[in-house]
Design a protein around this motif. Sequence first.
Motif, PDB file in Angstrom:
ATOM      1  N   LEU A 181       0.820  -1.223   0.000  1.00 56.57           N
ATOM      2  CA  LEU A 181       0.000   0.000   0.000  1.00 56.57           C
ATOM      3  C   LEU A 181       0.854   1.274   0.000  1.00 56.57           C
ATOM      4  O   LEU A 181       1.959   1.299   0.526  1.00 56.57           O
ATOM      5  N   PRO A 182       0.296   2.352  -0.599  1.00 58.23           N
ATOM      6  CA  PRO A 182       0.953   3.662  -0.476  1.00 58.23           C
ATOM      7  C   PRO A 182       0.681   4.258   0.905  1.00 58.23           C
ATOM      8  O   PRO A 182      -0.132   3.714   1.665  1.00 58.23           O
ATOM      9  N   LEU A 183       1.342   5.365   1.224  1.00 50.96           N
ATOM     10  CA  LEU A 183       1.203   5.963   2.559  1.00 50.96           C
ATOM     11  C   LEU A 183       0.847   7.444   2.450  1.00 50.96           C
ATOM     12  O   LEU A 183       1.383   8.167   1.607  1.00 50.96           O
ATOM     13  N   ILE A 184      -0.076   7.868   3.320  1.00 51.86           N
ATOM     14  CA  ILE A 184      -0.335   9.307   3.477  1.00 51.86           C
ATOM     15  C   ILE A 184       0.111   9.695   4.876  1.00 51.86           C
ATOM     16  O   ILE A 184      -0.239   9.040   5.856  1.00 51.86           O
ATOM     17  N   MET A 185       0.900  10.741   4.950  1.00 49.75           N
ATOM     18  CA  MET A 185       1.457  11.175   6.237  1.00 49.75           C
ATOM     19  C   MET A 185       1.004  12.612   6.490  1.00 49.75           C
ATOM     20  O   MET A 185       1.048  13.439   5.579  1.00 49.75           O
ATOM     21  N   ALA A 186       0.568  12.900   7.720  1.00 47.47           N
ATOM     22  CA  ALA A 186       0.139  14.261   8.047  1.00 47.47           C
ATOM     23  C   ALA A 186       0.907  14.769   9.262  1.00 47.47           C
ATOM     24  O   ALA A 186       1.228  14.005  10.171  1.00 47.47           O
ATOM     25  N   ALA A 187       1.220  16.062   9.255  1.00 43.33           N
ATOM     26  CA  ALA A 187       1.902  16.677  10.398  1.00 43.33           C
ATOM     27  C   ALA A 187       1.342  18.079  10.597  1.00 43.33           C
ATOM     28  O   ALA A 187       0.883  18.709   9.638  1.00 43.33           O
ATOM     29  N   PRO A 188       1.368  18.590  11.849  1.00 44.40           N
ATOM     30  CA  PRO A 188       0.846  19.947  12.080  1.00 44.40           C
ATOM     31  C   PRO A 188       1.677  20.964  11.299  1.00 44.40           C
ATOM     32  O   PRO A 188       2.892  20.885  11.276  1.00 44.40           O
ATOM     33  N   MET A 189       0.967  21.898  10.664  1.00 45.27           N
ATOM     34  CA  MET A 189       1.673  22.906   9.848  1.00 45.27           C
ATOM     35  C   MET A 189       1.768  24.211  10.618  1.00 45.27           C
ATOM     36  O   MET A 189       2.834  24.684  10.949  1.00 45.27           O
ATOM     37  N   ASP A 190       0.594  24.766  10.906  1.00 49.30           N
ATOM     38  CA  ASP A 190       0.551  26.052  11.601  1.00 49.30           C
ATOM     39  C   ASP A 190      -0.539  25.951  12.660  1.00 49.30           C
ATOM     40  O   ASP A 190      -1.722  25.916  12.347  1.00 49.30           O
ATOM     41  N   VAL A 191      -0.132  25.885  13.928  1.00 53.58           N
ATOM     42  CA  VAL A 191      -1.098  25.610  14.997  1.00 53.58           C
ATOM     43  C   VAL A 191      -2.108  26.740  15.119  1.00 53.58           C
ATOM     44  O   VAL A 191      -3.310  26.512  15.291  1.00 53.58           O
ATOM     45  N   GLU A 192      -1.614  27.997  15.003  1.00 47.78           N
ATOM     46  CA  GLU A 192      -2.539  29.131  15.164  1.00 47.78           C
ATOM     47  C   GLU A 192      -3.616  29.126  14.090  1.00 47.78           C
ATOM     48  O   GLU A 192      -4.773  29.431  14.355  1.00 47.78           O
ATOM     49  N   GLN A 193      -3.213  28.787  12.853  1.00 48.98           N
ATOM     50  CA  GLN A 193      -4.203  28.798  11.771  1.00 48.98           C
ATOM     51  C   GLN A 193      -4.949  27.470  11.665  1.00 48.98           C
ATOM     52  O   GLN A 193      -5.869  27.338  10.858  1.00 48.98           O
ATOM     53  N   GLY A 194      -4.539  26.505  12.471  1.00 54.00           N
ATOM     54  CA  GLY A 194      -5.231  25.210  12.454  1.00 54.00           C
ATOM     55  C   GLY A 194      -5.081  24.465  11.148  1.00 54.00           C
ATOM     56  O   GLY A 194      -6.056  23.975  10.585  1.00 54.00           O
ATOM     57  N   THR A 195      -3.828  24.372  10.647  1.00 46.76           N
ATOM     58  CA  THR A 195      -3.629  23.651   9.383  1.00 46.76           C
ATOM     59  C   THR A 195      -2.664  22.477   9.569  1.00 46.76           C
ATOM     60  O   THR A 195      -1.813  22.497  10.458  1.00 46.76           O
ATOM     61  N   VAL A 196      -2.827  21.464   8.711  1.00 43.94           N
ATOM     62  CA  VAL A 196      -1.874  20.349   8.683  1.00 43.94           C
ATOM     63  C   VAL A 196      -1.269  20.275   7.278  1.00 43.94           C
ATOM     64  O   VAL A 196      -1.871  20.730   6.310  1.00 43.94           O
ATOM     65  N   ILE A 197      -0.066  19.723   7.211  1.00 38.44           N
ATOM     66  CA  ILE A 197       0.551  19.465   5.905  1.00 38.44           C
ATOM     67  C   ILE A 197       0.454  17.961   5.675  1.00 38.44           C
ATOM     68  O   ILE A 197       0.636  17.170   6.600  1.00 38.44           O
ATOM     69  N   MET A 198       0.109  17.585   4.441  1.00 40.21           N
ATOM     70  CA  MET A 198      -0.135  16.180   4.151  1.00 40.21           C
ATOM     71  C   MET A 198       0.636  15.787   2.900  1.00 40.21           C
ATOM     72  O   MET A 198       0.677  16.547   1.925  1.00 40.21           O
ATOM     73  N   VAL A 199       1.265  14.602   2.936  1.00 46.59           N
ATOM     74  CA  VAL A 199       1.989  14.147   1.756  1.00 46.59           C
ATOM     75  C   VAL A 199       1.592  12.702   1.460  1.00 46.59           C
ATOM     76  O   VAL A 199       1.365  11.917   2.376  1.00 46.59           O
ATOM     77  N   GLY A 200       1.465  12.381   0.174  1.00 42.15           N
ATOM     78  CA  GLY A 200       1.161  11.002  -0.226  1.00 42.15           C
ATOM     79  C   GLY A 200       2.338  10.435  -0.999  1.00 42.15           C
ATOM     80  O   GLY A 200       2.876  11.112  -1.875  1.00 42.15           O
ATOM     81  N   ILE A 201       2.757   9.213  -0.667  1.00 39.21           N
ATOM     82  CA  ILE A 201       3.871   8.612  -1.413  1.00 39.21           C
ATOM     83  C   ILE A 201       3.483   7.229  -1.936  1.00 39.21           C
ATOM     84  O   ILE A 201       2.683   6.531  -1.322  1.00 39.21           O
ATOM     85  N   PRO A 202       4.071   6.834  -3.094  1.00 33.44           N
ATOM     86  CA  PRO A 202       3.701   5.546  -3.708  1.00 33.44           C
ATOM     87  C   PRO A 202       4.190   4.352  -2.887  1.00 33.44           C
ATOM     88  O   PRO A 202       5.005   4.520  -1.968  1.00 33.44           O
ATOM     89  N   PRO A 203       3.697   3.151  -3.196  1.00 32.62           N
ATOM     90  CA  PRO A 203       4.083   1.960  -2.423  1.00 32.62           C
ATOM     91  C   PRO A 203       5.581   1.686  -2.495  1.00 32.62           C
ATOM     92  O   PRO A 203       6.248   2.090  -3.450  1.00 32.62           O
ATOM     93  N   GLU A 204       6.085   0.999  -1.478  1.00 30.52           N
ATOM     94  CA  GLU A 204       7.519   0.677  -1.384  1.00 30.52           C
ATOM     95  C   GLU A 204       7.711  -0.738  -1.910  1.00 30.52           C
ATOM     96  O   GLU A 204       7.732  -1.691  -1.152  1.00 30.52           O
ATOM     97  N   THR A 205       7.796  -0.866  -3.244  1.00 30.34           N
ATOM     98  CA  THR A 205       8.000  -2.210  -3.799  1.00 30.34           C
ATOM     99  C   THR A 205       9.262  -2.208  -4.639  1.00 30.34           C
ATOM    100  O   THR A 205       9.700  -1.155  -5.106  1.00 30.34           O
ATOM    101  N   GLU A 206       9.821  -3.409  -4.841  1.00 27.13           N
ATOM    102  CA  GLU A 206      11.064  -3.534  -5.618  1.00 27.13           C
ATOM    103  C   GLU A 206      10.906  -2.902  -7.003  1.00 27.13           C
ATOM    104  O   GLU A 206      11.767  -2.185  -7.477  1.00 27.13           O
TER     105      GLU A 206
END
Length: 554
Positions: A477-502
């Motif tokens: 499966l691919p992965l989506i990762m989220a992390a807090p971006m700007d706490v005051e504005q209440g935003t997160v940054i999100m990145v999607g990456i392809p599956p880890e296969t040979e």
Amino acid sequence: LLFLQRVLLLVASDVDALCACKILQALFQCDHVQYTLVPVSGWQELETAFLEHKDQFKYFVLINCGANVDLLEILQPEEDIFFFVCDSHRPINVVNVYNDTQIKLLVKQDDDLDVPAYDDIFRDEEDEEEDSENESDGSEPSEKRRRYEEDVIERTMKRRQRREWEARRREILFDYEQYEYHGTSSAMVMFDLAWIMSKDLNDMLWWAIVGLTDQWVQDKITQMKYVTDIGILQRHVSRHNHRNEDEENSLSIDCMRIAFEYDLRLALYQHWSLYESLCNTSYTSASLKLWSVQGHKRLQEFLADMGLPLKQVKQKFNSMDISLKENLREMIEESANKFGMKDLRVQTFSIHFGFKNKFSASDIVYATASLMENIEKEGPETTNFIKALDSLSRGNLDKLHQGLDLAKKQLRAIQQTVASCICTNLVISQGPFLYCSLMEGTPDVKLFSKPVSLCLLSKYLLKSFVCSTKNKRCKLLPLIMAAPMDVEQGTVIMVGIPPETESSDKKNFFGRAFEKAADSTNSRTLHNHFDMSIIELKTEDRSKFLDALISLLS
């Protein structure tokens, strides 16, 4: 290229772009071209920079930004403004490809762009209604009616053909734009340009090498593409570095020499201890499962198998016994094979300044990227950019060493975060993808609000998760990762990456999926990054956005 004209350089915030920029700056210097350099970290800054400078400049050079959207639509430039775009983002927007007046794309001749044919996506607006006026009076009513009926039939046919063409066009564009991936490194394209102009220097060649290595470290290209491009650069390296009695080399202590090496795939090991490097390189840490007690036991066994005393392994690499260092690569490779790490060596290049300083290409990539996303000093974003750019010049070894120290901190932070995510089961399967979210207050969470660091963390985490999970389906499966971006504005940054296969082709479908999910749920998102697979999102819209993604990709 552009004499007597001032040029505006718009450069994205990634190491490959910085290297391409250094090569172009050197070429401009050769030809006394005046330019202004503006760093841009996303579309908003690009638009702002264009609006601020469009009255003073007619020529704009865009490095690692601008290829994958319709530039003319976004920037609405006057007709006497020209863009030269050198960007590794693929697919290139079709309007940019077929616009031959204002947009000049700098791409390598042999890059396969797979662009749809012009006639499949553009259609001259033929006067579709032209027939409606040519009703001539004066002929027989029956003749008129017959002509009118023929007219209607013809027009209906035309409309049907047009509808079919449009449906086909949508399908072709969907296939073309569905996946995001990367073409040849921009620094390599710039070096090619310098070479064609017979102005290529050893420094430029080194920057091209670092640009390619950046694509490899960030996992943007396939192993096949990497090895092919290394081969191309290797020919240039032997051309530039083979003569010992080279006039510039024999004269000075601060000469520079580039060498091809089959080196260890261990991050920064020559500037760290071998132990720290083994622990903080994603390949070894994931293979040995170092987040567990069992993993640390395996690491001890691995070191014992090589016959390396702990005291030697834990001290600075420079201070290790010379007798141990001499066959180190062979020893490590032999033991690594027994422990299932078959790809511990990689084709790369190293650079020697004078007699003392030696760096491998990946050292420079880690150092430069860390300087660029340094969160320790609050200040304008551009200072980090300038520092990172400076660290690539061979006169600035102090900046480079500062970058290496920052890179070690960053790699440790990534490794600790990966360990805690796996040990506390933060990676969850959402059906069509894996999802992991970092909470506010996690150690080092501020570092991961930066795109390059977050992408590196995601790749490391997915590698480790694939090694740790027993679930065969989750490994693909691919992965989506989220992390807090700007706490005051209440935003997160999100990145999607392809599956880890040979056999992964490194193509990423999350960019398009993110756009669709945001549209269908009216989520408040900001698609500001040049990589479409990175977005910013309001925290309270996150759950409906994810639900939409799950149903879209299921």
